[in-house]
Write an enzyme that holds these catalytic residues in place. Structure first.
Site, PDB file in Angstrom:
ATOM      1  N   LYS A  71      11.012  -5.951  -9.282  1.00 53.31           N
ATOM      2  CA  LYS A  71      10.476  -4.633  -9.655  1.00 53.31           C
ATOM      3  C   LYS A  71      11.550  -3.657 -10.128  1.00 53.31           C
ATOM      4  CE  LYS A  71       6.261  -4.411  -6.886  1.00 53.31           C
ATOM      5  NZ  LYS A  71       5.509  -3.650  -5.901  1.00 53.31           N
ATOM      6  N   ASP A 107       1.775   1.439  -8.302  1.00 49.81           N
ATOM      7  CA  ASP A 107       1.658   1.390  -6.831  1.00 49.81           C
ATOM      8  C   ASP A 107       1.413   2.783  -6.251  1.00 49.81           C
ATOM      9  OD1 ASP A 107       1.962  -1.350  -6.383  1.00 49.81           O
ATOM     10  OD2 ASP A 107       4.146  -1.222  -6.387  1.00 49.81           O
TER      11      ASP A 107
HETATM   12  P1  NAP Z   1      10.391  -3.540   2.040  1.00 47.52           P
HETATM   13  O1  NAP Z   1      10.894  -2.982   0.774  1.00 47.52           O
HETATM   14  O2  NAP Z   1      10.978  -4.829   2.545  1.00 47.52           O
HETATM   15  O3  NAP Z   1      10.571  -2.395   3.178  1.00 47.52           O
HETATM   16  C1  NAP Z   1      10.231  -2.669   4.493  1.00 47.52           C
HETATM   17  C2  NAP Z   1      10.307  -1.374   5.312  1.00 47.52           C
HETATM   18  O4  NAP Z   1       9.761  -1.645   6.591  1.00 47.52           O
HETATM   19  C3  NAP Z   1      11.729  -0.855   5.548  1.00 47.52           C
HETATM   20  O5  NAP Z   1      11.680   0.527   5.674  1.00 47.52           O
HETATM   21  C4  NAP Z   1      12.092  -1.541   6.875  1.00 47.52           C
HETATM   22  O6  NAP Z   1      13.051  -0.798   7.629  1.00 47.52           O
HETATM   23  C5  NAP Z   1      10.774  -1.449   7.607  1.00 47.52           C
HETATM   24  N1  NAP Z   1      10.637  -2.528   8.594  1.00 47.52           N
HETATM   25  C6  NAP Z   1      10.527  -3.854   8.359  1.00 47.52           C
HETATM   26  N2  NAP Z   1      10.376  -4.523   9.519  1.00 47.52           N
HETATM   27  C7  NAP Z   1      10.403  -3.591  10.501  1.00 47.52           C
HETATM   28  C8  NAP Z   1      10.317  -3.671  11.927  1.00 47.52           C
HETATM   29  N3  NAP Z   1      10.163  -4.828  12.559  1.00 47.52           N
HETATM   30  N4  NAP Z   1      10.390  -2.512  12.619  1.00 47.52           N
HETATM   31  C9  NAP Z   1      10.565  -1.330  11.996  1.00 47.52           C
HETATM   32  N5  NAP Z   1      10.647  -1.192  10.645  1.00 47.52           N
HETATM   33  C10 NAP Z   1      10.585  -2.322   9.914  1.00 47.52           C
HETATM   34  O7  NAP Z   1       8.823  -3.805   1.988  1.00 47.52           O
HETATM   35  P2  NAP Z   1       7.734  -3.010   1.103  1.00 47.52           P
HETATM   36  O8  NAP Z   1       7.578  -3.680  -0.197  1.00 47.52           O
HETATM   37  O9  NAP Z   1       8.068  -1.569   1.139  1.00 47.52           O
HETATM   38  O10 NAP Z   1       6.381  -3.301   1.906  1.00 47.52           O
HETATM   39  C11 NAP Z   1       6.095  -2.664   3.129  1.00 47.52           C
HETATM   40  C12 NAP Z   1       4.645  -2.928   3.519  1.00 47.52           C
HETATM   41  O11 NAP Z   1       3.781  -2.322   2.588  1.00 47.52           O
HETATM   42  C13 NAP Z   1       4.245  -4.401   3.571  1.00 47.52           C
HETATM   43  O12 NAP Z   1       3.403  -4.592   4.676  1.00 47.52           O
HETATM   44  C14 NAP Z   1       3.444  -4.630   2.343  1.00 47.52           C
HETATM   45  O13 NAP Z   1       2.432  -5.610   2.507  1.00 47.52           O
HETATM   46  C15 NAP Z   1       2.799  -3.248   2.178  1.00 47.52           C
HETATM   47  N6  NAP Z   1       2.465  -2.993   0.775  1.00 47.52           N
HETATM   48  C16 NAP Z   1       1.169  -2.778   0.482  1.00 47.52           C
HETATM   49  C17 NAP Z   1       0.802  -2.518  -0.804  1.00 47.52           C
HETATM   50  C18 NAP Z   1      -0.648  -2.269  -1.104  1.00 47.52           C
HETATM   51  O14 NAP Z   1      -1.027  -2.344  -2.269  1.00 47.52           O
HETATM   52  N7  NAP Z   1      -1.442  -1.949  -0.107  1.00 47.52           N
HETATM   53  C19 NAP Z   1       1.763  -2.478  -1.820  1.00 47.52           C
HETATM   54  C20 NAP Z   1       3.093  -2.706  -1.494  1.00 47.52           C
HETATM   55  C21 NAP Z   1       3.442  -2.982  -0.173  1.00 47.52           C
HETATM   56  P3  NAP Z   1      14.634  -1.006   7.429  1.00 47.52           P
HETATM   57  O15 NAP Z   1      15.030  -0.106   6.280  1.00 47.52           O
HETATM   58  O16 NAP Z   1      15.216  -0.587   8.733  1.00 47.52           O
HETATM   59  O17 NAP Z   1      14.848  -2.469   7.123  1.00 47.52           O
END
Ligand code: NAP
Length: 291
Positions: A71, A107
């Site tokens: 992305k 998004d």
């Molecule tokens: P990402 O870029 O990998 O970011 C993950 C985030 O979650 C970071 O802030 C990370 O914190 C935090 N995190 C991960 N594991 C954690 C834990 N065990 N405890 C506390 N914090 C934790 O992922 P992303 O793409 O942003 O996606 C995040 C979520 O959004 C996913 O569940 C995804 O399925 C969902 N999502 C949904 C949509 C939709 O259309 N509904 C679209 C995109 C994403 P750190 O910075 O400390 O690592």
């Protein structure tokens, strides 16, 4: 769907792509209009991104969605990037306009449309708490700031990432922000002033749906609208706890549907069949859950 000599190809570039619900959602939307189009997942390795993007033009594809891990990197390979996508620093939709490749980020806008259409929530002037500082949080933070929210708190496991995102949003949009670690007292104070909470980490996502939510739902005032970007399961532990507190809740399924709907509209110029797209996703998720 019958593939003919006139079929226009759309697709998804990412790695992995096998789990994606976008082919189901987009092919359903094309079929609704009887468009001679099909949507195909392509597993594209990091080192092949530039060739893959050039192939959109070479093969005359209509456009693609872009997912993890491309992305951010894809911006350098496009001819034009929409302002919101540039601010976010990530593109999830590419449109091929007669050989000109234009990048968008649907998004954040998809999240806003879900907020407005499913919860009747207008973000303007509202105070918002965001949990997480990854890619999804970034898209949501900029989308909310660009639509005039009054204040944004960002809390993240790694405090430095929350501070960086908060600073970036403030500098680029003028929105007032604070970034900090996930400390219960800070989160409680912010929630007492907020109208919206957005959870943007994978915590609670299938198959780890029994995981403790990042915050204790007992911290939630009943006036706060609680959104979980996790869409599988549609009702996470955070949302169940919030509903028990009397909060209105919104699942990430709406964001998933509307980001796809906005991509479809950019590609075709037609209104996306949103309720049909949503119902095929719901059916697919409930089939997965019952396995
Ligand atoms: P990402 O870029 O990998 O970011 C993950 C985030 O979650 C970071 O802030 C990370 O914190 C935090 N995190 C991960 N594991 C954690 C834990 N065990 N405890 C506390 N914090 C934790 O992922 P992303 O793409 O942003 O996606 C995040 C979520 O959004 C996913 O569940 C995804 O399925 C969902 N999502 C949904 C949509 C939709 O259309 N509904 C679209 C995109 C994403 P750190 O910075 O400390 O690592």
């Amino acid at each position: 769907m019958v593939i003919t000599g006139k079929t226009r190809v759309y697709g998804l570039f990412g790695d992995p792509v096998g789990h994606s619900l976008s082919p189901l959602m987009q092919n359903t939307a094309f079929a609704f209009y009887d468009f001679p189009c099909c949507y195909v997942p392509f597993q594209v390795k990091r080192e092949d991104l530039s060739v893959a993007v050039a192939s959109i033009r070479a093969l005359g594809m209509g456009g693609v969605n872009i997912t993890i891990p491309h992305k951010e990197k894809v911006l350098a390979h496009l001819d034009q990037v929409d302002k919101e996508a540039e601010l976010i620093g990530a593109v999830n939709t590419v449109v091929n306009r007669d050989g000109l490749l234009v990048g968008y980020n649907t998004d954040g806008a998809g999240f806003i449309r879900s907020l407005q259409e499913e919860a009747g929530f207008d973000p303007e002037g509202k105070k918002v708490v965001l949990l997480g500082a990854g890619g999804a949080a970034r898209a949501v933070a900029f989308a909310l700031a660009l639509r005039g929210i009054g204040f944004l708190w960002i809390f993240n496991r790694t405090p430095a990432r929350a501070q960086l995102l908060a600073q970036d949003v403030a500098e680029k949009t003028g929105c007032q922000t604070i970034g900090a670690g996930l400390e219960a007292e800070l989160v409680r104070n912010a929630l007492e002033q907020a109208q919206l909470l957005v959870h943007a980490s994978p915590v609670g996502m299938y198959p780890h749906h029994d995981e403790e939510p990042l915050i204790d739902p007992l911290l939630l005032p009943p006036e706060v609208l609680v959104c979980d970007l996790v869409y599988n399961p549609p009702r996470t532990r955070l949302l169940s706890g919030a509903a028990e507190r009397g909060c209105r809740v919104l699942s990430g399924l709406g964001m998933l549907v509307y980001q796809g709907a906005l991509a479809f509209e950019l590609w075709t110029g037609k209104k996306a069949p949103v309720s049909l797209m949503r119902s095929v996703l719901e059916e697919q998720l409930s089939r997965q859950a019952s396995r």
